[in-house]
Design a protein around this motif. Structure first.
Motif, PDB file in Angstrom:
ATOM      1  N   ARG A 172       3.726  10.880   0.043  1.00  0.00           N
ATOM      2  CA  ARG A 172       3.615   9.550   0.644  1.00  0.00           C
ATOM      3  C   ARG A 172       4.367   8.494  -0.160  1.00  0.00           C
ATOM      4  NH1 ARG A 172      -2.840   9.271  -0.238  1.00  0.00           N
ATOM      5  NH2 ARG A 172      -2.939   8.577  -2.399  1.00  0.00           N
ATOM      6  N   ASP A 173       4.444   8.675  -1.493  1.00  0.00           N
ATOM      7  CA  ASP A 173       5.224   7.760  -2.310  1.00  0.00           C
ATOM      8  C   ASP A 173       6.710   7.894  -1.997  1.00  0.00           C
ATOM      9  OD1 ASP A 173       3.165   8.078  -5.315  1.00  0.00           O
ATOM     10  OD2 ASP A 173       2.902   6.904  -3.493  1.00  0.00           O
ATOM     11  N   ALA A 174       7.149   9.135  -1.791  1.00  0.00           N
ATOM     12  CA  ALA A 174       8.551   9.369  -1.447  1.00  0.00           C
ATOM     13  C   ALA A 174       8.904   8.724  -0.112  1.00  0.00           C
ATOM     14  CB  ALA A 174       8.843  10.867  -1.405  1.00  0.00           C
ATOM     15  N   ALA A 175       8.002   8.856   0.859  1.00  0.00           N
ATOM     16  CA  ALA A 175       8.240   8.252   2.172  1.00  0.00           C
ATOM     17  C   ALA A 175       8.348   6.739   2.056  1.00  0.00           C
ATOM     18  CB  ALA A 175       7.114   8.642   3.128  1.00  0.00           C
ATOM     19  N   SER A 176       7.484   6.150   1.226  1.00  0.00           N
ATOM     20  CA  SER A 176       7.523   4.703   1.030  1.00  0.00           C
ATOM     21  C   SER A 176       8.819   4.268   0.344  1.00  0.00           C
ATOM     22  CB  SER A 176       6.315   4.266   0.204  1.00  0.00           C
ATOM     23  OG  SER A 176       6.346   2.884  -0.058  1.00  0.00           O
ATOM     24  N   ARG A 177       9.218   5.023  -0.665  1.00  0.00           N
ATOM     25  CA  ARG A 177      10.442   4.669  -1.414  1.00  0.00           C
ATOM     26  C   ARG A 177      11.678   4.723  -0.519  1.00  0.00           C
ATOM     27  NH1 ARG A 177       9.941   5.635  -7.146  1.00  0.00           N
ATOM     28  NH2 ARG A 177      12.207   5.313  -7.307  1.00  0.00           N
ATOM     29  N   LEU A 178      11.725   5.712   0.378  1.00  0.00           N
ATOM     30  CA  LEU A 178      12.912   5.906   1.208  1.00  0.00           C
ATOM     31  C   LEU A 178      12.818   5.206   2.555  1.00  0.00           C
ATOM     32  CD1 LEU A 178      13.736   9.663   0.505  1.00  0.00           C
ATOM     33  CD2 LEU A 178      14.551   7.627  -0.683  1.00  0.00           C
ATOM     34  N   GLY A 179      11.649   4.650   2.876  1.00  0.00           N
ATOM     35  CA  GLY A 179      11.511   3.916   4.124  1.00  0.00           C
ATOM     36  C   GLY A 179      11.525   4.776   5.371  1.00  0.00           C
ATOM     37  N   VAL A 180      11.025   6.020   5.234  1.00  0.00           N
ATOM     38  CA  VAL A 180      10.952   6.916   6.390  1.00  0.00           C
ATOM     39  C   VAL A 180       9.552   7.521   6.447  1.00  0.00           C
ATOM     40  CG1 VAL A 180      13.410   7.469   6.379  1.00  0.00           C
ATOM     41  CG2 VAL A 180      11.828   8.876   5.042  1.00  0.00           C
ATOM     42  N   SER A 181       9.253   8.283   7.479  1.00  0.00           N
ATOM     43  CA  SER A 181       7.936   8.903   7.618  1.00  0.00           C
ATOM     44  C   SER A 181       7.833  10.167   6.762  1.00  0.00           C
ATOM     45  CB  SER A 181       7.676   9.261   9.078  1.00  0.00           C
ATOM     46  OG  SER A 181       8.533  10.323   9.489  1.00  0.00           O
ATOM     47  N   ALA A 231      21.759  12.254   2.227  1.00  0.00           N
ATOM     48  CA  ALA A 231      21.489  11.144   1.313  1.00  0.00           C
ATOM     49  C   ALA A 231      20.020  11.124   0.906  1.00  0.00           C
ATOM     50  CB  ALA A 231      21.879   9.822   1.969  1.00  0.00           C
ATOM     51  N   ARG A 232      19.123  11.382   1.870  1.00  0.00           N
ATOM     52  CA  ARG A 232      17.695  11.419   1.538  1.00  0.00           C
ATOM     53  C   ARG A 232      17.376  12.568   0.591  1.00  0.00           C
ATOM     54  NH1 ARG A 232      17.135  10.046   7.081  1.00  0.00           N
ATOM     55  NH2 ARG A 232      16.794  12.254   7.631  1.00  0.00           N
ATOM     56  N   LEU A 233      17.991  13.723   0.831  1.00  0.00           N
ATOM     57  CA  LEU A 233      17.761  14.867  -0.055  1.00  0.00           C
ATOM     58  C   LEU A 233      18.255  14.578  -1.469  1.00  0.00           C
ATOM     59  CD1 LEU A 233      18.643  17.899   2.240  1.00  0.00           C
ATOM     60  CD2 LEU A 233      16.417  17.417   1.199  1.00  0.00           C
ATOM     61  N   ASP A 234      19.418  13.957  -1.579  1.00  0.00           N
ATOM     62  CA  ASP A 234      19.939  13.607  -2.907  1.00  0.00           C
ATOM     63  C   ASP A 234      19.013  12.627  -3.608  1.00  0.00           C
ATOM     64  OD1 ASP A 234      23.459  13.607  -1.883  1.00  0.00           O
ATOM     65  OD2 ASP A 234      22.143  15.233  -2.567  1.00  0.00           O
ATOM     66  N   ALA A 235      18.510  11.642  -2.852  1.00  0.00           N
ATOM     67  CA  ALA A 235      17.594  10.669  -3.438  1.00  0.00           C
ATOM     68  C   ALA A 235      16.291  11.332  -3.873  1.00  0.00           C
ATOM     69  CB  ALA A 235      17.311   9.550  -2.438  1.00  0.00           C
ATOM     70  N   LEU A 236      15.768  12.220  -3.033  1.00  0.00           N
ATOM     71  CA  LEU A 236      14.539  12.933  -3.373  1.00  0.00           C
ATOM     72  C   LEU A 236      14.729  13.792  -4.610  1.00  0.00           C
ATOM     73  CD1 LEU A 236      13.354  14.055   0.174  1.00  0.00           C
ATOM     74  CD2 LEU A 236      12.191  12.438  -1.331  1.00  0.00           C
ATOM     75  N   ALA A 237      15.852  14.508  -4.673  1.00  0.00           N
ATOM     76  CA  ALA A 237      16.124  15.362  -5.827  1.00  0.00           C
ATOM     77  C   ALA A 237      16.183  14.537  -7.109  1.00  0.00           C
ATOM     78  CB  ALA A 237      17.427  16.126  -5.613  1.00  0.00           C
ATOM     79  N   ILE A 254      23.531  13.630   9.877  1.00  0.00           N
ATOM     80  CA  ILE A 254      23.701  14.613   8.794  1.00  0.00           C
ATOM     81  C   ILE A 254      23.883  13.907   7.458  1.00  0.00           C
ATOM     82  CG2 ILE A 254      25.187  16.429   7.882  1.00  0.00           C
ATOM     83  CD1 ILE A 254      25.737  17.290  10.753  1.00  0.00           C
ATOM     84  N   SER A 255      24.669  12.835   7.459  1.00  0.00           N
ATOM     85  CA  SER A 255      24.888  12.086   6.222  1.00  0.00           C
ATOM     86  C   SER A 255      23.591  11.459   5.720  1.00  0.00           C
ATOM     87  CB  SER A 255      25.935  11.001   6.450  1.00  0.00           C
ATOM     88  OG  SER A 255      27.185  11.581   6.791  1.00  0.00           O
ATOM     89  N   ALA A 256      22.782  10.925   6.646  1.00  0.00           N
ATOM     90  CA  ALA A 256      21.501  10.331   6.260  1.00  0.00           C
ATOM     91  C   ALA A 256      20.562  11.387   5.687  1.00  0.00           C
ATOM     92  CB  ALA A 256      20.866   9.638   7.458  1.00  0.00           C
ATOM     93  N   ILE A 278       6.791  12.943   7.879  1.00  0.00           N
ATOM     94  CA  ILE A 278       7.299  14.038   8.721  1.00  0.00           C
ATOM     95  C   ILE A 278       8.805  14.190   8.557  1.00  0.00           C
ATOM     96  CG2 ILE A 278       7.644  14.787  11.103  1.00  0.00           C
ATOM     97  CD1 ILE A 278       4.947  13.575  11.783  1.00  0.00           C
ATOM     98  N   THR A 279       9.515  13.063   8.479  1.00  0.00           N
ATOM     99  CA  THR A 279      10.971  13.114   8.298  1.00  0.00           C
ATOM    100  C   THR A 279      11.321  13.806   6.987  1.00  0.00           C
ATOM    101  OG1 THR A 279      11.353  11.128   9.608  1.00  0.00           O
ATOM    102  CG2 THR A 279      13.059  11.723   8.025  1.00  0.00           C
ATOM    103  N   ILE A 280      10.596  13.464   5.937  1.00  0.00           N
ATOM    104  CA  ILE A 280      10.880  14.079   4.641  1.00  0.00           C
ATOM    105  C   ILE A 280      10.564  15.571   4.672  1.00  0.00           C
ATOM    106  CG2 ILE A 280      10.109  14.177   2.232  1.00  0.00           C
ATOM    107  CD1 ILE A 280       9.982  11.184   2.240  1.00  0.00           C
ATOM    108  N   ARG A 281       9.443  15.940   5.291  1.00  0.00           N
ATOM    109  CA  ARG A 281       9.115  17.371   5.408  1.00  0.00           C
ATOM    110  C   ARG A 281      10.218  18.126   6.159  1.00  0.00           C
ATOM    111  NH1 ARG A 281       4.031  19.154   4.151  1.00  0.00           N
ATOM    112  NH2 ARG A 281       2.400  17.596   3.795  1.00  0.00           N
ATOM    113  N   ARG A 282      10.739  17.525   7.221  1.00  0.00           N
ATOM    114  CA  ARG A 282      11.804  18.174   8.001  1.00  0.00           C
ATOM    115  C   ARG A 282      13.079  18.301   7.185  1.00  0.00           C
ATOM    116  NH1 ARG A 282      10.799  14.812  13.628  1.00  0.00           N
ATOM    117  NH2 ARG A 282       9.062  16.090  14.429  1.00  0.00           N
ATOM    118  N   ASP A 283      13.409  17.258   6.429  1.00  0.00           N
ATOM    119  CA  ASP A 283      14.607  17.316   5.579  1.00  0.00           C
ATOM    120  C   ASP A 283      14.502  18.465   4.581  1.00  0.00           C
ATOM    121  OD1 ASP A 283      15.781  15.145   6.799  1.00  0.00           O
ATOM    122  OD2 ASP A 283      15.160  13.705   5.260  1.00  0.00           O
TER     123      ASP A 283
END
Length: 245
Positions: free
Chosen positions: A27-36, A9-15, A4-6, A38-43
């Motif tokens: 795809r740039d966001a995924a690269s910046r955060l080091g995740v897929s 944290a990703r949502l705060d970084a994306l915002a 939940i914390s992760a 799909i993970t960002i879409r789910r968040d």
């Protein structure tokens, strides 16, 4: 760090990234955060308040709503085969050294992908999903119309784009629609598109309406043309009002 914390944290970084740039490529966001991706879409889907994914981009949610009955991300996979089939027919109309306009929406990226190789065409557009398809091609000269960004349609509008269009002669315009009805004409969901579509039609030698057959007999809020204003309707199936002998 807990799951939940992760996630938070990703949502705060994306915002924060979206606040800096206005829009952010997924795809740039995924690269910046080091995740897929799909993970960002789910968040973003799990949160549903601050951000939204539209057309491969992350955009801010405005007042918790979108301003239309049409949301590009929701429409992207709808009738995809029919859209691609219509665009295959439309691409045949493009000739070497043409100047063409490609409209916004989820149908038109299919057309952008099928522009003949080494035809050396000039393409005018005002949507991110079309521009993204063409920006990587060295054999296409791309003119992107700017202005105010509308995330629900992944397109731009503004006086600047209209002024650019007034200085360009267009050989062939390929326009999209949310509804095509014999009585009510050709309609779309976003009123900001109407001035652009109409000036494009004025500046074009040929005007082709490219829609999949699910749009036939539908009516959307913003009317921008009559069916008779087009040289042709390019679709995966004939319109129901067209008699086939």
């Amino acid at each position: 760090m807990s799951r939940i914390s992760a996630h938070n944290a990703r949502l705060d970084a994306l915002a924060g990234l979206v606040q800096e740039t206005g829009i952010l490529r997924l795809r740039d966001a995924a690269s910046r955060l080091g995740v897929s991706e799909i993970t960002i879409r789910r968040d973003i889907a799990a949160d549903g308040e601050r951000l939204s994914c539209l057309g491969g981009y992350i955009v801010p949610v405005q007042d918790g709503t979108v301003s239309s009955d049409y949301v590009l991300e929701q429409e992207k996979d709808s009738h995809a085969t029919a859209k691609a089939r219509a665009c295959t027919q439309a691409a045949v109309l493009i000739e070497p050294y043409d100047t063409v306009f490609i409209d916004c929406g989820t149908t038109m990226p299919h057309l952008a992908r099928q522009i003949p190789a080494n035809a050396h065409v000039t393409v005018i557009c005002y949507s991110l999903n079309v521009a993204e398809e063409l920006a990587r091609r060295s054999d296409v000269r791309l003119i992107m119309l700017g202005g105010v960004y509308h995330p629900e349609a992944a397109s731009f509008s503004g006086d600047e784009g209209i002024e650019v269009l007034k200085r360009i002669n267009i050989n062939k315009a390929f326009l999209s629609a949310g509804g095509v009805d014999e009585q009510h004409g050709v309609t779309c969901s976003h009123f900001h598109e109407v001035p652009i579509k109409q000036i494009v039609m004025q500046r074009s030698v040929q005007k082709h309406l490219v829609v999949d057959s699910s749009k036939f007999t539908k009516v959307r809020a913003a009317r921008y043309a009559s069916i008779s204003d087009f040289n042709s309707i390019v679709s995966d199936q004939p319109a129901p009002w067209v008699k086939i002998s």
